[in-house]
Design an enzyme around this catalytic site. Structure first.
Site, PDB file in Angstrom:
ATOM      1  N   GLY A 215       0.809  -1.215   0.000  1.00 19.08           N
ATOM      2  CA  GLY A 215       0.000   0.000   0.000  1.00 19.08           C
ATOM      3  C   GLY A 215       0.841   1.263   0.000  1.00 19.08           C
ATOM      4  O   GLY A 215       2.033   1.256  -0.339  1.00 19.08           O
ATOM      5  N   ILE A 219       5.604   2.841   5.593  1.00 18.05           N
ATOM      6  CA  ILE A 219       5.742   1.470   6.104  1.00 18.05           C
ATOM      7  C   ILE A 219       5.959   0.449   4.967  1.00 18.05           C
ATOM      8  O   ILE A 219       6.879  -0.371   5.050  1.00 18.05           O
ATOM      9  CB  ILE A 219       4.506   1.077   6.965  1.00 18.05           C
ATOM     10  CG1 ILE A 219       4.310   2.080   8.102  1.00 18.05           C
ATOM     11  CG2 ILE A 219       4.585  -0.355   7.455  1.00 18.05           C
ATOM     12  CD1 ILE A 219       5.283   1.997   9.242  1.00 18.05           C
ATOM     13  N   GLU A 238      -1.946  -2.720  -6.183  1.00 17.21           N
ATOM     14  CA  GLU A 238      -2.554  -1.491  -6.731  1.00 17.21           C
ATOM     15  C   GLU A 238      -1.463  -0.551  -7.251  1.00 17.21           C
ATOM     16  O   GLU A 238      -1.529  -0.014  -8.336  1.00 17.21           O
ATOM     17  CB  GLU A 238      -3.355  -0.825  -5.616  1.00 17.21           C
ATOM     18  CG  GLU A 238      -3.881   0.543  -5.966  1.00 17.21           C
ATOM     19  CD  GLU A 238      -4.710   1.092  -4.810  1.00 17.21           C
ATOM     20  OE1 GLU A 238      -5.394   0.311  -4.154  1.00 17.21           O
ATOM     21  OE2 GLU A 238      -4.651   2.320  -4.575  1.00 17.21           O
ATOM     22  N   GLY A 336      -7.556   1.117  -2.148  1.00 12.40           N
ATOM     23  CA  GLY A 336      -7.727  -0.323  -2.388  1.00 12.40           C
ATOM     24  C   GLY A 336      -7.527  -1.157  -1.147  1.00 12.40           C
ATOM     25  O   GLY A 336      -7.360  -2.375  -1.253  1.00 12.40           O
TER      26      GLY A 336
HETATM   27  N1  COA Z   1      -3.917  10.783  14.931  1.00 14.09           N
HETATM   28  C1  COA Z   1      -3.991  11.948  14.235  1.00 14.09           C
HETATM   29  N2  COA Z   1      -3.369  12.134  13.011  1.00 14.09           N
HETATM   30  C2  COA Z   1      -2.666  11.090  12.528  1.00 14.09           C
HETATM   31  C3  COA Z   1      -2.552   9.867  13.213  1.00 14.09           C
HETATM   32  C4  COA Z   1      -3.226   9.741  14.461  1.00 14.09           C
HETATM   33  N3  COA Z   1      -3.211   8.583  15.134  1.00 14.09           N
HETATM   34  N4  COA Z   1      -1.785   9.025  12.478  1.00 14.09           N
HETATM   35  C5  COA Z   1      -1.422   9.699  11.365  1.00 14.09           C
HETATM   36  N5  COA Z   1      -1.954  10.942  11.390  1.00 14.09           N
HETATM   37  C6  COA Z   1      -1.839  11.979  10.351  1.00 14.09           C
HETATM   38  C7  COA Z   1      -0.386  12.326  10.035  1.00 14.09           C
HETATM   39  O1  COA Z   1       0.078  13.366  10.877  1.00 14.09           O
HETATM   40  C8  COA Z   1      -0.484  12.742   8.583  1.00 14.09           C
HETATM   41  O2  COA Z   1      -0.975  14.063   8.513  1.00 14.09           O
HETATM   42  P1  COA Z   1      -0.573  15.025   7.254  1.00 14.09           P
HETATM   43  O3  COA Z   1      -1.091  14.362   6.026  1.00 14.09           O
HETATM   44  O4  COA Z   1      -1.269  16.293   7.590  1.00 14.09           O
HETATM   45  O5  COA Z   1       0.908  15.126   7.271  1.00 14.09           O
HETATM   46  C9  COA Z   1      -1.570  11.821   8.019  1.00 14.09           C
HETATM   47  O6  COA Z   1      -2.341  11.386   9.143  1.00 14.09           O
HETATM   48  C10 COA Z   1      -1.013  10.595   7.309  1.00 14.09           C
HETATM   49  O7  COA Z   1      -0.191   9.914   8.220  1.00 14.09           O
HETATM   50  P2  COA Z   1       1.252   9.351   7.820  1.00 14.09           P
HETATM   51  O8  COA Z   1       1.807   8.651   8.991  1.00 14.09           O
HETATM   52  O9  COA Z   1       2.065  10.445   7.184  1.00 14.09           O
HETATM   53  O10 COA Z   1       0.796   8.319   6.725  1.00 14.09           O
HETATM   54  P3  COA Z   1       1.519   7.516   5.578  1.00 14.09           P
HETATM   55  O11 COA Z   1       2.042   8.384   4.495  1.00 14.09           O
HETATM   56  O12 COA Z   1       2.446   6.499   6.135  1.00 14.09           O
HETATM   57  O13 COA Z   1       0.217   6.755   4.986  1.00 14.09           O
HETATM   58  C11 COA Z   1      -2.053   6.039   5.426  1.00 14.09           C
HETATM   59  C12 COA Z   1      -0.593   5.983   5.845  1.00 14.09           C
HETATM   60  C13 COA Z   1      -2.826   5.094   6.315  1.00 14.09           C
HETATM   61  C14 COA Z   1      -2.609   7.449   5.547  1.00 14.09           C
HETATM   62  C15 COA Z   1      -2.132   5.570   3.934  1.00 14.09           C
HETATM   63  O14 COA Z   1      -1.617   4.266   3.870  1.00 14.09           O
HETATM   64  C16 COA Z   1      -3.559   5.557   3.412  1.00 14.09           C
HETATM   65  O15 COA Z   1      -4.037   6.582   2.966  1.00 14.09           O
HETATM   66  N6  COA Z   1      -4.228   4.403   3.439  1.00 14.09           N
HETATM   67  C17 COA Z   1      -5.619   4.267   2.966  1.00 14.09           C
HETATM   68  C18 COA Z   1      -5.699   3.691   1.571  1.00 14.09           C
HETATM   69  C19 COA Z   1      -4.927   2.426   1.411  1.00 14.09           C
HETATM   70  O16 COA Z   1      -4.537   1.751   2.351  1.00 14.09           O
HETATM   71  N7  COA Z   1      -4.691   2.038   0.188  1.00 14.09           N
HETATM   72  C20 COA Z   1      -3.967   0.802  -0.015  1.00 14.09           C
HETATM   73  C21 COA Z   1      -3.893   0.316  -1.362  1.00 14.09           C
HETATM   74  S1  COA Z   1      -2.578   1.177  -2.267  1.00 14.09           S
END
Ligand code: COA
Length: 441
Positions: A215, A219, A238, A336
């Site tokens: 994804g 991570i 994806e 996804g």
């Molecule tokens: N409480 C409040 N805010 C939080 C938080 C928490 N527990 N954990 C993360 N955040 C905020 C971060 O500060 C960040 O904010 P910003 O965008 O303003 O900088 C945002 O949430 C994203 O967090 P981050 O740790 O930077 O995420 P990431 O880049 O590692 O992505 C997901 C993680 C979960 C957001 C991302 O995987 C996602 O959008 N997943 C949903 C769709 C998906 O899984 N698709 C998979 C198929 S490709």
């Protein structure tokens, strides 16, 4: 008419191209690196030529000027995924978020659940027969082209030529401009101790010969960096990023054990740096297919030893996963995640596993450190992956296995992988809230 004549007739400047947009149109922009950034700029620059234009898109990597407050008189964003660049328009109420599984988007476009009047995309220059490639995105882009009244393109010589569902004839594009614009790059995130520990725990769950989905976020990159010693991995994902290139070059990814699409890495879009875009260019081992194929749980389920790896921002002690929203704040989108978690669970060989990997804590903007594992999700939070679908949850402190487990065991396993400084309070709150009569520790 010879395609070269057609090419000369249909080629114009960016400003000429966007004048095909009409009042009340719904414009769909290609996903992620496929966004035709110069046409988007021109669309906004020419906003006095049309009114009440709805703009839809999945992942956005550019500045997304159609979401700026100063352009709200003309454009209504209706987005299928958010980022910190596009979140504000939704928070302020003039933009809208649409929750949708990515695998359903092409069908929604085809059946006009999502009406598309104008499709705007990037493509490679034509080959000797007049065929161009959508290069970095197939996802919903191909269906957008086939359903739209008008197709507008930026023909960019930096777009790689990829194979699969990416080929269009120049005659399918109504009007276009030429460019040589560098594609937006998402460099791999730096991997610290926390991410490396998560990567090691996940690597221990992945067997040689597995087919992987990875994804979005830091991570998945960290996990890829820990897979150097594995053998015969395959890709059905994806998205693919730079981390996949290194494993390919080391021979770790060879797709030799895949049940379907053997020998090919299959994805629906690409997001990385020039290293990735060069790697996929004219590479017959890489296929970009539409999202209704790649993300279809029924297709995912046909893979033996399928492993889906995604991330999240919060998880509660039931194992409910919030990946796109906390409380009333929409952070990203469903994308996804549920497609792959469900498809993997349905895999016929029974060996499919899905992993949700996250760091145990997050830092608020004011510097406060909070636990991402919480007793219950805040009111308003929509669940991305349901507790009955979730398998493994992994933090830097270890692995919690959820499949078929009662709530009390889930909570116990999750508290054990929470950050040590939050474990006592999590246990106390769980005991008070849900099981006043029994200790889980
Ligand atoms: N409480 C409040 N805010 C939080 C938080 C928490 N527990 N954990 C993360 N955040 C905020 C971060 O500060 C960040 O904010 P910003 O965008 O303003 O900088 C945002 O949430 C994203 O967090 P981050 O740790 O930077 O995420 P990431 O880049 O590692 O992505 C997901 C993680 C979960 C957001 C991302 O995987 C996602 O959008 N997943 C949903 C769709 C998906 O899984 N698709 C998979 C198929 S490709």
């Amino acid at each position: 008419m010879d395609w070269k004549e057609l090419y000369t007739q249909r080629c114009g400047s960016a400003d000429e191209v966007v004048r095909h947009i009409r009042d009340n149109d719904r414009v769909l922009l290609a996903n992620a690196a496929g966004e035709p950034a110069l046409l988007v700029d021109a669309m906004v620059r020419n906003k006095s030529c049309y009114q009440n234009v709805t703009v839809s898109q999945m992942a956005t990597l550019g500045p997304s000027p159609y979401c700026f407050p100063k352009n709200r008189d003309c454009f209504q964003p209706e987005l299928w995924f958010l980022s910190n660049r596009t979140r504000k328009c939704v928070e302020c109420g003039y933009g809208h978020f649409v929750p949708v599984h990515l695998h359903e988007v092409p069908e929604f476009i085809r059946s006009r659940v999502f009406r598309v009047d104008v499709m705007m995309l990037s493509v490679s220059p034509p080959d000797e027969n007049g065929y161009v490639s959508t290069g970095v995105s197939s996802d919903y882009t191909m269906q957008g082209v086939r359903s739209a009244r008008t197709v507008l393109a930026e023909i960019n010589d930096r777009i790689p030529v990829t194979y699969g569902d990416t080929r269009l004839h120049i005659s399918e594009i109504d009007t276009f401009m030429e460019s040589s614009r560098e594609l937006p790059e998402i460099p791999p995130s730096p991997i610290g101790e926390v991410e490396a520990a998560i990567g090691r725990h996940c690597a221990a769950l992945i067997q040689d010969g597995s087919t992987l989905q990875l994804g979005i976020g830091v991570i998945p990159d960290a996990i890829l960096s820990q897979l150097g010693e594995k053998k015969h991995l395959g890709i059905h994902s994806e998205m693919i990023s730079d981390g996949v290139v290194e494993l390919y070059q080391k021979g770790v990814i060879d797709n030799s054990r895949k049940t379907i699409d053997r020998g090919k890495s299959v994805a629906t879009f690409l997001m990385g740096t020039k290293k990735l875009y060069d790697f996929v260019n004219h590479n017959p081992d890489i296929e970009l297919r539409t999202a209704d194929y790649v993300n279809s749980p029924l297709v995912i389920a046909q893979h033996s030893q399928m492993v889906s790896i995604n991330s999240c921002i919060q998880v509660d002690l039931f194992g409910q996963v919030a990946a796109d929203m906390i409380g009333t704040t929409q952070f990203s989108g469903v994308g996804g995640q549920a497609d792959f978690v469900r498809g993997t669970r349905m895999a016929m060989d029974g060996k499919g596993i899905s992993i949700i990997a996250l760091s145990s804590t997050a830092a608020r903007k004011d510097g406060t450190v909070i636990s991402k594992i919480v007793p219950s999700l805040p009111a308003g939070t929509a669940v991305t992956t349901m507790r009955q679908d979730v398998d493994y949850i992994v933090t830097e402190y270890g692995v919690a296995y959820m499949r078929g487990k009662p709530i009390r065991e889930r909570a116990k396993a999750l508290i054990q992988i929470a950050h040590p400084s939050f474990r006592d309070s999590l246990q106390k709150q769980f005991t008070q809230k849900f099981h006043a009569d029994c200790k889980i520790g």
